[in-house]
Motif scaffolding. Structure first.
Motif, PDB file in Angstrom:
ATOM      1  N   ARG A 117      37.223  36.162  36.034  1.00 46.03           N
ATOM      2  CA  ARG A 117      36.892  36.994  35.293  1.00 46.03           C
ATOM      3  C   ARG A 117      36.373  37.472  36.687  1.00 46.03           C
ATOM      4  O   ARG A 117      35.897  36.890  37.376  1.00 46.03           O
ATOM      5  CB  ARG A 117      36.103  36.744  34.230  1.00 46.03           C
ATOM      6  N   SER A 118      35.900  39.410  36.356  1.00 48.87           N
ATOM      7  CA  SER A 118      35.786  39.675  37.668  1.00 48.87           C
ATOM      8  C   SER A 118      34.125  39.973  36.939  1.00 48.87           C
ATOM      9  O   SER A 118      33.098  39.797  37.634  1.00 48.87           O
ATOM     10  CB  SER A 118      36.239  40.798  38.574  1.00 48.87           C
ATOM     11  N   HIS A 122      36.409  41.659  31.940  1.00 53.06           N
ATOM     12  CA  HIS A 122      37.259  41.987  32.413  1.00 53.06           C
ATOM     13  C   HIS A 122      37.557  40.360  33.862  1.00 53.06           C
ATOM     14  O   HIS A 122      36.914  40.485  34.184  1.00 53.06           O
ATOM     15  CB  HIS A 122      36.781  43.522  33.797  1.00 53.06           C
ATOM     16  N   ASN A 124      39.229  39.079  36.862  1.00 52.12           N
ATOM     17  CA  ASN A 124      40.310  39.086  38.063  1.00 52.12           C
ATOM     18  C   ASN A 124      41.416  39.346  38.496  1.00 52.12           C
ATOM     19  O   ASN A 124      42.181  39.105  37.710  1.00 52.12           O
ATOM     20  CB  ASN A 124      38.971  38.336  39.211  1.00 52.12           C
ATOM     21  N   ALA A 125      41.689  39.154  39.783  1.00 51.50           N
ATOM     22  CA  ALA A 125      42.792  39.378  40.357  1.00 51.50           C
ATOM     23  C   ALA A 125      43.811  38.115  39.534  1.00 51.50           C
ATOM     24  O   ALA A 125      44.995  37.928  39.212  1.00 51.50           O
ATOM     25  CB  ALA A 125      43.105  39.596  41.650  1.00 51.50           C
ATOM     26  N   ALA A 126      43.568  36.862  39.423  1.00 54.14           N
ATOM     27  CA  ALA A 126      44.504  35.829  38.928  1.00 54.14           C
ATOM     28  C   ALA A 126      44.339  36.026  37.813  1.00 54.14           C
ATOM     29  O   ALA A 126      44.922  35.072  36.946  1.00 54.14           O
ATOM     30  CB  ALA A 126      43.293  34.639  39.420  1.00 54.14           C
ATOM     31  N   TYR A 128      44.984  38.156  35.548  1.00 58.61           N
ATOM     32  CA  TYR A 128      45.876  39.038  35.672  1.00 58.61           C
ATOM     33  C   TYR A 128      46.827  38.517  36.039  1.00 58.61           C
ATOM     34  O   TYR A 128      47.995  38.333  35.138  1.00 58.61           O
ATOM     35  CB  TYR A 128      45.968  40.193  36.200  1.00 58.61           C
ATOM     36  N   ALA A 129      46.977  37.784  36.960  1.00 55.87           N
ATOM     37  CA  ALA A 129      47.873  36.993  36.830  1.00 55.87           C
ATOM     38  C   ALA A 129      48.694  35.460  35.853  1.00 55.87           C
ATOM     39  O   ALA A 129      49.432  35.311  35.480  1.00 55.87           O
ATOM     40  CB  ALA A 129      48.157  36.600  38.498  1.00 55.87           C
ATOM     41  N   GLU A 130      47.266  35.109  35.593  1.00 51.24           N
ATOM     42  CA  GLU A 130      47.920  34.432  34.462  1.00 51.24           C
ATOM     43  C   GLU A 130      48.192  34.408  32.882  1.00 51.24           C
ATOM     44  O   GLU A 130      48.669  34.406  32.248  1.00 51.24           O
ATOM     45  CB  GLU A 130      46.441  33.263  34.121  1.00 51.24           C
TER      46      GLU A 130
END
Length: 147
Positions: A117-118, A122, A124-126, A128-130
């Motif tokens: 999470r950022s 929301h 974070n990039a990791a 969203y990738a997962e």
């Protein structure tokens, strides 16, 4: 493949529903991935209204000739505040009612992990990738993505 992100950050299900006819007409998609409702819950809008709007979004997308995949969004609760997220039950209800595939626990599992999470709501990039990897898995399992 041509991928169109028809989402607008901050949109509620009512706003997405209002934009949907134009998007369907303009893009004539083969597949619509519906992931909406989080902002309804964050703004403490009626879950019944969100359910009605999301049901209509899925119904209208399918009526356009597109296949539809529904993405579950976490429910706001005291347990969610403690990091134990679960999908809002309206997503499973809609998927069962319309007999459409559901990507369950995607956001709930990602957002339950602080490292993904950022902020509290929301990824974070990791994260969203997962989430994307899980979504691809659901698309394959349901036959909407064939390799």
């Amino acid at each position: 493949w041509k991928v169109v992100n028809g989402g607008v950050s901050g949109d509620t299900s009512a706003q997405a529903l209002a934009r949907l006819p134009g998007l369907l007409q303009q893009h004539q998609p083969a597949l619509v991935i519906v992931g909406i409702g989080g902002n309804d819950f964050l703004r403490r809008q009626s879950a019944a209204t969100a359910r009605t709007n999301i049901l209509r979004i899925c119904t209208e997308a399918r009526a356009s000739g597109a296949q539809v995949l529904l993405v579950a969004v976490p429910e706001l609760s005291l347990m969610a505040a403690a990091g134990r997220l679960s999908d809002h039950p309206l997503y499973e209800e809609i998927a069962e009612e319309l007999k459409i595939p559901l990507h369950a626990k995607g956001w709930s599992s990602v957002l339950a992990q602080e490292r993904l999470r950022s902020d509290q709501i929301h990824a974070n990039a990791a994260g969203y990738a997962e989430f994307a990897q899980g979504l691809v898995g659901t698309l394959r399992q349901t036959g909407l993505l064939v390799q």
